[in-house]
Design a protein around this motif. Sequence first.
Motif, PDB file in Angstrom:
ATOM      1  N   PRO A 227       8.272   1.287   3.002  1.00 29.57           N
ATOM      2  CA  PRO A 227       8.066   2.380   3.979  1.00 29.57           C
ATOM      3  C   PRO A 227       8.347   3.758   3.403  1.00 29.57           C
ATOM      4  CG  PRO A 227       9.387   0.624   4.935  1.00 29.57           C
ATOM      5  CD  PRO A 227       9.238   0.296   3.488  1.00 29.57           C
ATOM      6  N   VAL A 228       9.228   3.847   2.407  1.00 29.06           N
ATOM      7  CA  VAL A 228       9.564   5.136   1.816  1.00 29.06           C
ATOM      8  C   VAL A 228       8.407   5.695   0.986  1.00 29.06           C
ATOM      9  CG1 VAL A 228      10.577   4.185  -0.300  1.00 29.06           C
ATOM     10  CG2 VAL A 228      11.411   6.367   0.575  1.00 29.06           C
ATOM     11  N   ASP A 229       7.516   4.798   0.540  1.00 27.90           N
ATOM     12  CA  ASP A 229       6.418   5.206  -0.345  1.00 27.90           C
ATOM     13  C   ASP A 229       5.104   5.435   0.384  1.00 27.90           C
ATOM     14  OD1 ASP A 229       8.002   4.986  -2.694  1.00 27.90           O
ATOM     15  OD2 ASP A 229       7.817   2.805  -2.559  1.00 27.90           O
ATOM     16  N   HIS A 230       4.915   4.790   1.556  1.00 31.61           N
ATOM     17  CA  HIS A 230       3.620   4.890   2.238  1.00 31.61           C
ATOM     18  C   HIS A 230       3.794   4.607   3.725  1.00 31.61           C
ATOM     19  CE1 HIS A 230      -0.698   4.455   2.947  1.00 31.61           C
ATOM     20  NE2 HIS A 230      -0.891   4.931   1.752  1.00 31.61           N
ATOM     21  N   PRO A 231       3.072   5.327   4.601  1.00 33.91           N
ATOM     22  CA  PRO A 231       3.186   5.079   6.045  1.00 33.91           C
ATOM     23  C   PRO A 231       2.789   3.656   6.447  1.00 33.91           C
ATOM     24  CG  PRO A 231       2.010   7.130   5.646  1.00 33.91           C
ATOM     25  CD  PRO A 231       2.167   6.458   4.322  1.00 33.91           C
ATOM     26  N   MET A 232       1.956   2.988   5.626  1.00 36.05           N
ATOM     27  CA  MET A 232       1.498   1.639   5.950  1.00 36.05           C
ATOM     28  C   MET A 232       2.375   0.574   5.303  1.00 36.05           C
ATOM     29  SD  MET A 232      -2.546   2.375   5.504  1.00 36.05           S
ATOM     30  CE  MET A 232      -3.082   0.694   5.675  1.00 36.05           C
ATOM     31  N   GLY A 233       3.430   0.984   4.600  1.00 34.35           N
ATOM     32  CA  GLY A 233       4.276   0.034   3.884  1.00 34.35           C
ATOM     33  C   GLY A 233       5.319  -0.617   4.767  1.00 34.35           C
ATOM     34  N   GLY A 234       6.004  -1.629   4.201  1.00 36.39           N
ATOM     35  CA  GLY A 234       7.108  -2.293   4.892  1.00 36.39           C
ATOM     36  C   GLY A 234       6.663  -3.426   5.791  1.00 36.39           C
ATOM     37  N   GLY A 235       7.610  -3.981   6.543  1.00 35.05           N
ATOM     38  CA  GLY A 235       7.330  -5.107   7.439  1.00 35.05           C
ATOM     39  C   GLY A 235       7.690  -6.431   6.794  1.00 35.05           C
TER      40      GLY A 235
END
Length: 275
Positions: A227-235
């Motif tokens: 999430p820190v690198d891209h709005p679509m990241g993480g989860g």
Amino acid sequence: MGIRKLKPTTPGQRHKIIGDFKDLTASTPEKSLVVGKRKTGGRNNTGKMTMRYIGGGHKKKYRLIDFKRTKENIPATVKSIEYDPNRSSRIALIYYADGAKSYIIAPDGLAVGQQVISGKDVAPEIGNALPLSMIPVGTLVHNVELRPGQGAKFARSAGTFAQLVAREDKYVVLRMPSGESRRVLSECKATVGTVGNSDHSLQRSGKAGRSRWLGRRPHNRGVVMNPVDHPMGGGEGRASGGHPRSRKGLYAKGLKTRAPKKHSSKYIIEGRKKK
């Protein structure tokens, strides 16, 4: 120009489809029309990476292309059809009657030994450049200017063309390669014919290494980032990432990015076709 599909002797050859290069008549460019081209690797003047996924690639020389065709009423003979690593279309080396040499975008059907000419009163034949006011309605053109004397700005890539569909006062109406219809001043120059090498769109690289030869590094998707690198990241697990958007949060896949009060919008009669 045709294409070659290779036998699947290796994994890289299995899906490879490339041009056959049979239309080329010269292997080395004209020395006087070539300049050096430096690579940036996506870095700015301080060495900071400002564009990702750029780097490496084969060394290139830039061919100086004549997009203005200002040598009017002087016939020129096509000397050779050549490959240009900086564009998808082929280029043609022409020798003018007064001894000058230049490169032009090679239209479909242009052959070595053929004569081309630029000017107001020339015949609307393949390779000739003339004002849009002197070109018959229905003609297919390429290398079209948007402002008189500015040089060609659109319909320059392989297989593309614009069609002159109507005249309106001091303007002509062109159907652009995107399907958009727009007015262009009739004083602007265009070259008759369509751009050659139309099979370029059928090519397939076959392997990742060919992208590296072109200077393209591996491109990783936003959904696989944190999430820190891209709005679509993480989860947890393989999350979809939500609505597609850029790294800076700008919506992708459908968001209109054209400025609503752009000056040239008044010249657009019909918008581009939706995919």
